[in-house]
Each structure stands twice: as C-alpha cells, then as structure tokens.
Design a protein around this motif. Structure first.
Motif, PDB file in Angstrom:
ATOM      1  N   UNK A  27     -46.934 -47.497  -7.054  1.00 57.79           N
ATOM      2  CA  UNK A  27     -47.596 -46.649  -5.794  1.00 57.79           C
ATOM      3  C   UNK A  27     -46.164 -45.854  -5.749  1.00 57.79           C
ATOM      4  N   UNK A  28     -45.808 -46.288  -5.056  1.00 55.68           N
ATOM      5  CA  UNK A  28     -44.973 -45.643  -4.399  1.00 55.68           C
ATOM      6  C   UNK A  28     -43.710 -45.078  -4.663  1.00 55.68           C
ATOM      7  N   UNK A  29     -43.732 -44.638  -6.844  1.00 50.23           N
ATOM      8  CA  UNK A  29     -42.482 -44.661  -7.448  1.00 50.23           C
ATOM      9  C   UNK A  29     -43.144 -43.294  -8.073  1.00 50.23           C
ATOM     10  N   UNK A  55     -31.632 -35.899 -10.196  1.00 48.37           N
ATOM     11  CA  UNK A  55     -31.954 -37.464  -9.755  1.00 48.37           C
ATOM     12  C   UNK A  55     -31.461 -38.253 -10.717  1.00 48.37           C
ATOM     13  N   UNK A  56     -31.057 -39.273 -10.732  1.00 51.22           N
ATOM     14  CA  UNK A  56     -31.335 -40.185 -11.759  1.00 51.22           C
ATOM     15  C   UNK A  56     -32.201 -41.360 -11.344  1.00 51.22           C
ATOM     16  N   UNK A  57     -32.451 -41.668 -12.080  1.00 47.82           N
ATOM     17  CA  UNK A  57     -33.137 -43.052 -11.950  1.00 47.82           C
ATOM     18  C   UNK A  57     -32.430 -44.176 -13.185  1.00 47.82           C
ATOM     19  N   UNK A  58     -32.140 -45.406 -12.473  1.00 46.63           N
ATOM     20  CA  UNK A  58     -30.989 -46.445 -13.147  1.00 46.63           C
ATOM     21  C   UNK A  58     -32.091 -47.030 -13.791  1.00 46.63           C
ATOM     22  N   UNK A  59     -31.260 -47.795 -14.885  1.00 48.36           N
ATOM     23  CA  UNK A  59     -32.249 -48.741 -16.250  1.00 48.36           C
ATOM     24  C   UNK A  59     -31.850 -49.706 -15.193  1.00 48.36           C
ATOM     25  N   UNK A  60     -31.255 -49.882 -14.387  1.00 47.71           N
ATOM     26  CA  UNK A  60     -31.541 -50.634 -13.453  1.00 47.71           C
ATOM     27  C   UNK A  60     -32.665 -51.439 -12.688  1.00 47.71           C
ATOM     28  N   UNK A 100     -36.520 -51.869 -12.412  1.00 50.11           N
ATOM     29  CA  UNK A 100     -38.145 -52.825 -13.614  1.00 50.11           C
ATOM     30  C   UNK A 100     -38.915 -52.722 -12.881  1.00 50.11           C
ATOM     31  N   UNK A 101     -40.822 -51.840 -13.929  1.00 49.77           N
ATOM     32  CA  UNK A 101     -41.159 -51.646 -13.366  1.00 49.77           C
ATOM     33  C   UNK A 101     -41.873 -52.774 -12.131  1.00 49.77           C
ATOM     34  N   UNK A 120     -40.286 -54.348  -4.329  1.00 51.71           N
ATOM     35  CA  UNK A 120     -41.412 -54.606  -4.826  1.00 51.71           C
ATOM     36  C   UNK A 120     -41.594 -56.425  -3.789  1.00 51.71           C
ATOM     37  N   UNK A 121     -42.272 -55.944  -2.440  1.00 56.98           N
ATOM     38  CA  UNK A 121     -42.180 -57.743  -1.543  1.00 56.98           C
ATOM     39  C   UNK A 121     -43.432 -58.223  -1.891  1.00 56.98           C
TER      40      UNK A 121
END
Ligand code: YK8
Length: 177
Positions: free
Chosen positions: A15-17, A77-82, A84-85, A116-117
C-alpha cells in the motif's frame, strides 16, 4: 547525504508503494498542495539490467528571488530488481531542476526504501544526496547547498506529515488483488 524520513506506518508495504509510486489520489492531492503542475508520468519500462525505470515531468513554483517563478523538473525513478512485492521496494529518484541558476552543475538523488515489518505494518526510509556534474567554486556550491537543502527539508517534512494522516484501509490499492 541526509536521512529525511525513517517512519513506520500501520498499513502494508504494498500500500505504501501504491501511495508513493502510482498515480494515487494521495500523490495527486499532495502535488497539488505543493503547487506542482503539468505532471506527466511516463510508464515504467524494463531495462537491460532488469531494473525498471520511468520519467516524471512537472513544473514547480518557486519563491526564491534569485530563481524564476516556475521551473521544469525531470524526475527519473529506478525501481531496483531486488524489490519484492509484499517485502521491500528500493527506488532511486534522480531529480533535475531545469531553468534554475546553476542547474547544469547539480542534481538530487533521493533513495526510497520501503520494507515490510508485518502484514499491515511497514517502514519508509528516505535519504538524499546532492550530486555534482561539474565542480562549482566554493561560493556557488554553498549557494546551491543552502537553497537545495531548505527546499528538500520542506518537501519531506510535508510528505511525512501527509503520510502520517493516511489511516489503514482508507485508500484503495489497484495493482494488488
Ligand atoms: C521531488 C533541489 C533544488 C531545487 C531548488 C533549486 C534552486 C537553486 C537556485 C539557487 C528549487 C520533488 C529543489 C528544492 C526543487 C524541488 C525538488 C524536489 C523537492 C542556486 C539560486 C521535487 C524531490 C525533489 C528533489 C530536489 C528538489 C530540488 O520528488 O531549490
């Protein structure tokens, strides 16, 4: 560099994303409050290295007597492939303000780390660096730094404030089931 945000929120990392990196109502309202106009989002594209990148363009309004009243900005913006949804998202945003004095000397690099926490808990960290394309002399550098940090301070203080108002479940997500 400087760390601007290090906060926990009571909603999921996905949701933050969605809030920060899709054309969400939150972002629309926030950018409007900051008087950003002519916002144009280009779609995410996969790069050869597996990361995804996109460009966002907008016009900002300025109140600095030494700068023009408005300036065009390009944010890459670059979304790094590292990323993970459901777990973490790492995004770098390179921001170039055109039209301002000395714009060819510097740009800003913002790094967003969303983690994620718990199922409905996440953490946002944002850190910023000023980067130079050419070495300015001391006086000019001081000038650039003062003006940039004060603009960045205000922007991220405001973003943190608005994010704090987002309650769990109030906003709908769309890229998730
Ligand atoms: C992004 C950093 C510098 C720039 C500005 C430059 C003035 C220079 C003139 C002096 C206007 C949204 C800033 C603050 C504009 C806004 C940029 C934002 C906040 C030398 C006379 C825009 C994050 C961001 C990054 C960099 C900021 C610019 O998402 O002072």
């Amino acid at each position: 560099g400087k760390q601007y945000i290090n906060e926990m929120y009571k909603f999921s990392v996905d949701k933050l994303y969605d809030i920060l990196f899709t054309e969400s109502q939150f972002m629309r309202d926030f950018l409007e409050q900051r008087r950003f106009s002519d916002v144009v989002y280009h779609p995410w594209k996969k790069e050869e290295d597996g990361n995804q990148a996109r460009e966002i363009m907008y016009t900002i309004s300025l109140s600095n007597p030494l700068a023009p009243k408005t300036a065009m900005v390009t944010e890459t913006q670059t979304l790094y492939k590292a990323s993970q949804e459901g777990e973490c998202y790492i995004i770098d945003a390179e921001v170039i303000a055109h039209d301002v004095p000395y714009h060819d000397y510097f740009y800003t690099l913002n790094r967003y780390m969303l983690t994620r926490v718990a199922k409905n808990k996440c953490r946002l960290r944002v850190s910023t660096e000023l980067r130079y394309r050419k070495q300015p002399w001391g006086l000019v550098k001081g000038f650039i730094e003062r003006n940039s940090w004060s603009g960045l301070d205000e922007y991220f203080r405001h973003l943190e404030l608005e994010l704090g108002k987002v309650a769990a479940g109030v906003m709908d997500t769309h890229h998730k089931s």
